[in-house]
Design an enzyme around this catalytic site. Structure first.
Site, PDB file in Angstrom:
ATOM      1  N   ARG A 190       0.836  -1.191   0.000  1.00 45.88           N
ATOM      2  CA  ARG A 190       0.000   0.000   0.000  1.00 45.88           C
ATOM      3  C   ARG A 190       0.877   1.249   0.000  1.00 45.88           C
ATOM      4  NH1 ARG A 190      -3.193   2.816   4.784  1.00 45.88           N
ATOM      5  NH2 ARG A 190      -4.368   4.311   3.555  1.00 45.88           N
TER       6      ARG A 190
ATOM      7  N   HIS B 296      -3.676  11.150   0.745  1.00 44.60           N
ATOM      8  CA  HIS B 296      -3.256  10.860   2.121  1.00 44.60           C
ATOM      9  C   HIS B 296      -2.760  12.162   2.762  1.00 44.60           C
ATOM     10  CE1 HIS B 296      -1.421   7.628   4.939  1.00 44.60           C
ATOM     11  NE2 HIS B 296      -1.538   8.777   5.588  1.00 44.60           N
TER      12      HIS B 296
ATOM     13  N   GLU C 131      -7.918   7.948   6.377  1.00 44.41           N
ATOM     14  CA  GLU C 131      -8.183   8.478   7.716  1.00 44.41           C
ATOM     15  C   GLU C 131      -8.727   9.913   7.701  1.00 44.41           C
ATOM     16  OE1 GLU C 131      -4.740   8.017  10.162  1.00 44.41           O
ATOM     17  OE2 GLU C 131      -4.942   5.850  10.296  1.00 44.41           O
TER      18      GLU C 131
ATOM     19  N   ASN D 174      -8.104   1.127   9.689  1.00 43.76           N
ATOM     20  CA  ASN D 174      -6.815   1.204  10.374  1.00 43.76           C
ATOM     21  C   ASN D 174      -7.019   1.099  11.874  1.00 43.76           C
ATOM     22  OD1 ASN D 174      -5.804   1.770   7.837  1.00 43.76           O
ATOM     23  ND2 ASN D 174      -5.465   3.938   8.229  1.00 43.76           N
TER      24      ASN D 174
ATOM     25  N   TYR E  39      -5.042   0.888  15.821  1.00 42.39           N
ATOM     26  CA  TYR E  39      -3.805   1.035  16.593  1.00 42.39           C
ATOM     27  C   TYR E  39      -3.967   0.755  18.083  1.00 42.39           C
ATOM     28  CZ  TYR E  39      -1.448   2.809  12.499  1.00 42.39           C
ATOM     29  OH  TYR E  39      -0.889   2.906  11.246  1.00 42.39           O
TER      30      TYR E  39
ATOM     31  N   GLU F  39      -3.988  -0.625   7.877  1.00 46.18           N
ATOM     32  CA  GLU F  39      -2.876  -0.263   8.766  1.00 46.18           C
ATOM     33  C   GLU F  39      -3.055  -0.947  10.118  1.00 46.18           C
ATOM     34  OE1 GLU F  39      -2.145   3.922   9.333  1.00 46.18           O
ATOM     35  OE2 GLU F  39      -2.536   4.391   7.219  1.00 46.18           O
TER      36      GLU F  39
END
Length: 446
Positions: free
Chosen positions: A55, A100, A145, A285, A287, A354
């Site tokens: 990616r 992005h 995002e 994504n 985290y 991600e």
């Protein structure tokens, strides 16, 4: 390679160069990983790792230095064509993000994502990406995002373009990004899908929010926070319109604040129908996780996304830490939010675009390995026990990078640690002090 071969200036170039105090170590992204020069070596690393997809994002200003499509930069086109060709030759699927966060500064000067004109400009830019690269790209992500980009770039101001318009700016930004995404999806669906046979969606990020207690109010607060982060973008695209709780909360507070209409913009009925269903998968994504606690109504007049959501977020000290203050390691949260996404959005195909952790442990990869193992274990449980349809998993990232307003702080600490481990006679504190006063420190690979 920020000023190489005709590339234009993006909003992050402007922030780094004009406001170095906004970056933790006063560094810039001017050099960073230099994939522009080293992409062949990067692909060799990918091949040796045995990965099957890669990616990356296309730099808007490298293709179109002015932001507009009237003048293409041939060097930028050739770079991406060569990158994609070499990936394909090595049986690595390119997964391409169109935008992005690096908006051309020229477009920001005209209002950027807070100005509705950007919807058509973004569609023009995306069309040229499909025309130039679409025959070789089967997975497209329109925007990465949007929560971080809109909230931190147009609300708190800690990200480029640095607008401190909390409670208004992030909602304008999001409104236009959602409309821009939908327009690009329809563009691809109507003009390119039949011949190029690709898939297109957008990628959202969201933490998992665990109720701080079993009380109904804390459970409602956790759900409310999920809707204010993930649902903000996913609900219009999957279900039509913003989440009900967002519309109600922001409208109520706006009225009490003296506004004639809600600070959250409204979609027309036609726009709701146009936006709904503009997805081929769900890019996600992950985290970390937080505990969510209900709090009393904040004082009226203090406009912010946080006050609109009315949730206190925190992480217990006994959760496993990383080198990022808010990146506690919580693999169990990944399974929980995957199931939440399944339940709220009709069991979509989920592409994990991600998942990673910042660690200052140099070449000792034991905790990184454990991180990936534990998260993949929870992905497997989500698939096998909860029926979630995960189609791919991507680690962030291939190598250390310029991490936005954190700059190279993680990388710097890793280099310092590795030198200390090697037993060099090395004054790490002195280097840290020096590093605060210059823009970037370059280390020899050796």
């Amino acid at each position: 390679a920020w000023n190489v071969d005709g590339r234009g200036v993006s909003i992050w170039d402007t922030m780094c160069h004009n406001h170095p105090e906004a970056i933790a170590d006063r560094s810039t992204g001017d050099v960073a990983c230099e994939s522009y020069y080293n992409y062949q070596a990067d692909i060799n690393i990918l091949k040796n790792l045995g990965v099957d997809h890669y990616r990356f994002s296309i730099s808007w200003t490298r293709l179109y230095p002015s932001g507009f499509i009237n003048k293409t930069n041939p060097a930028g086109v050739n770079y991406y064509k060569n990158l994609i060709r070499l990936l394909r030759e090595n049986n690595i699927e390119p997964v391409v993000t169109i935008h992005h966060w690096d908006l051309p500064q020229t477009l920001q000067d005209a209002g950027g994502w807070t100005n509705e004109f950007i919807v058509d400009i973004f569609a023009d830019y995306a069309r040229t990406c499909f025309e130039l690269f679409g025959d070789e790209v089967k997975y497209w992500i329109t925007v990465n995002e949007p929560f971080e980009y809109c909230h931190n770039g147009h609300g708190t101001g800690i990200f480029a373009p640095g607008l401190e318009l909390s409670g208004t700016g992030e909602y304008w930004c999001a409104h236009n990004i959602i409309k821009g995404h939908a327009k690009v999806w329809h563009l691809y669906d109507e003009h390119f899908r039949a011949t190029q046979k690709g898939k297109i969606s957008l990628t959202v990020d969201s933490f998992w929010f665990e109720p701080a207690s079993d009380s109904p109010k804390d459970k409602a607060a956790a759900e409310r926070q999920l809707q204010f982060m993930a649902g903000w973008f996913l609900n219009p695209i999957f279900n039509g319109d913003y989440p009900k709780i967002m519309r109600e909360r922001i409208a109520e507070r706006s009225k009490l604040e003296g506004f004639r209409r809600s600070r959250l913009p409204r979609f027309t009925k036609e726009e709701i129908q146009y936006i709904k269903g503009t997805h081929d998968f769900l890019g996600y994504n992950y985290y970390t996780s937080f505990l969510a606690k209900n709090i009393p109504e904040p004082e009226i007049g203090q406009m912010s996304l946080e006050n609109d959501a009315r949730v206190k977020l925190y992480q217990p000290s006994n959760w496993e830490s990383s080198s990022g203050p808010q990146f506690k390691i919580t693999p169990w949260g990944l399974r929980k939010i995957l199931k939440w996404l399944k339940d709220n959005y009709n069991n979509p195909k989920i592409f994990i675009t991600e998942n990673g952790v910042p660690l200052n442990e140099a070449l000792d990869d034991s905790r990184r390995i454990g991180f990936i193992q534990s998260h993949l274990s929870n992905v497997r449980d989500a698939m096998e026990k909860d029926g979630v349809r995960v189609i791919a998993y991507t680690v962030w990232s291939l190598m250390d990078d310029f991490e936005w307003n954190s700059g190279y702080t993680y990388v710097l600490n890793s280099c310092i640690t590795s030198l200390e481990l090697l037993g060099n006679n090395f004054d790490s504190q002195k280097l840290k002090t020096i590093h605060k006063n210059i823009q970037g420190v370059q280390f020899e690979k050796n």
